[in-house]
Design a protein around this motif. Structure first.
Motif, mmCIF file in Angstrom:
data_model
loop_
_atom_site.group_PDB
_atom_site.id
_atom_site.type_symbol
_atom_site.label_atom_id
_atom_site.label_comp_id
_atom_site.label_asym_id
_atom_site.label_seq_id
_atom_site.Cartn_x
_atom_site.Cartn_y
_atom_site.Cartn_z
ATOM 1 N N LEU A 12 0.711 -1.287 0.055
ATOM 2 C CA LEU A 12 0.055 0.005 0.026
ATOM 3 C C LEU A 12 0.940 1.165 -0.150
ATOM 4 N N PRO A 13 0.350 2.322 -0.717
ATOM 5 C CA PRO A 13 1.105 3.669 -0.458
ATOM 6 C C PRO A 13 1.322 4.138 0.688
ATOM 7 N N PHE A 14 0.496 3.937 1.728
ATOM 8 C CA PHE A 14 0.603 4.350 3.093
ATOM 9 C C PHE A 14 1.554 3.780 3.680
ATOM 10 N N THR A 15 1.876 2.522 3.528
ATOM 11 C CA THR A 15 3.193 1.862 4.176
ATOM 12 C C THR A 15 4.473 2.421 3.574
ATOM 13 N N LEU A 16 4.657 2.670 2.337
ATOM 14 C CA LEU A 16 5.714 3.284 1.574
ATOM 15 C C LEU A 16 6.002 4.614 2.172
ATOM 16 N N VAL A 17 5.047 5.662 2.289
ATOM 17 C CA VAL A 17 5.100 6.820 2.699
ATOM 18 C C VAL A 17 5.544 6.782 4.408
ATOM 19 N N SER A 18 4.904 6.095 5.000
ATOM 20 C CA SER A 18 5.481 5.847 6.415
ATOM 21 C C SER A 18 6.754 5.343 6.632
ATOM 22 N N ASN A 19 7.252 4.599 5.695
ATOM 23 C CA ASN A 19 8.572 3.946 5.726
ATOM 24 C C ASN A 19 9.704 5.167 5.384
ATOM 25 N N ILE A 20 9.238 5.764 4.387
ATOM 26 C CA ILE A 20 9.942 7.027 3.750
ATOM 27 C C ILE A 20 10.299 8.038 4.959
ATOM 28 N N MET A 21 9.038 8.584 5.549
ATOM 29 C CA MET A 21 8.980 9.557 6.507
ATOM 30 C C MET A 21 9.050 9.003 7.802
ATOM 31 N N SER A 22 9.672 9.764 8.691
ATOM 32 C CA SER A 22 9.650 9.364 9.864
ATOM 33 C C SER A 22 8.204 9.960 10.845
ATOM 34 N N VAL A 68 -6.567 6.742 9.603
ATOM 35 C CA VAL A 68 -5.717 6.099 8.802
ATOM 36 C C VAL A 68 -4.536 5.175 9.535
ATOM 37 N N CYS A 69 -4.067 5.626 10.646
ATOM 38 C CA CYS A 69 -3.011 4.962 11.622
ATOM 39 C C CYS A 69 -3.845 3.725 12.095
ATOM 40 N N LYS A 70 -5.145 3.697 12.138
ATOM 41 C CA LYS A 70 -5.671 2.402 12.889
ATOM 42 C C LYS A 70 -6.154 1.652 11.731
ATOM 43 N N THR A 71 -6.674 2.148 10.403
ATOM 44 C CA THR A 71 -7.103 1.294 9.342
ATOM 45 C C THR A 71 -5.978 0.787 8.670
ATOM 46 N N VAL A 72 -4.991 1.138 8.036
ATOM 47 C CA VAL A 72 -3.936 0.728 7.310
ATOM 48 C C VAL A 72 -3.401 -0.611 7.898
ATOM 49 N N PRO A 73 -2.887 -0.670 9.022
ATOM 50 C CA PRO A 73 -2.255 -1.818 9.634
ATOM 51 C C PRO A 73 -3.568 -2.775 9.720
#
Length: 108
Positions: free
Chosen positions: A1-11, A19-24
């Motif tokens: 998912l793009p959300f995971t990519l963004v969270s891995n790139i940005m601290s 979204v923090c609860k939904t994506v995982p």
């Protein structure tokens, strides 16, 4: 998912509480459903090979199994939706990150 990519790139987590609860949660549900589907296929193939003349699964049974797999997947992954929270990146920081925070016996 793009959300995971963004969270891995940005601290910092910039996508909000929901979204923090939904994506995982949805990632866990999809992994769980995939694994359970593979298990169901393996069991069905095992019976089809071991009992070739007696074993046939109906369309109705297949639909019930699929519904059960998804119900179990949504249910068993529910704690992820409860325990993922936005936390400060470090103490006193305004920058937040999305972390899994499970309760401990000391947290009350």
């Amino acid at each position: 998912l793009p959300f995971t990519l963004v969270s891995n790139i940005m601290s910092a987590w910039t996508m909000g509480w929901l979204v923090c609860k939904t994506v995982p949660y949805l990632q866990g549900v999809s992994v769980n459903a995939s694994i359970n589907t593979l298990v169901a296929i393996s069991i069905e193939r095992c019976f089809a090979i071991c009992y070739p003349m007696r074993w046939q699964i109906s369309t109705r049974s297949s639909k019930r199994i699929i519904l059960a797999i998804w119900f179990i997947s949504f249910t068993i992954t529910l704690p992820w939706a409860l325990f993922f929270k936005l936390q400060p990146l470090y103490e006193g920081s305004d920058i937040q990150t999305c972390l899994e925070m499970w309760p401990t016996k000391y947290s009350g």
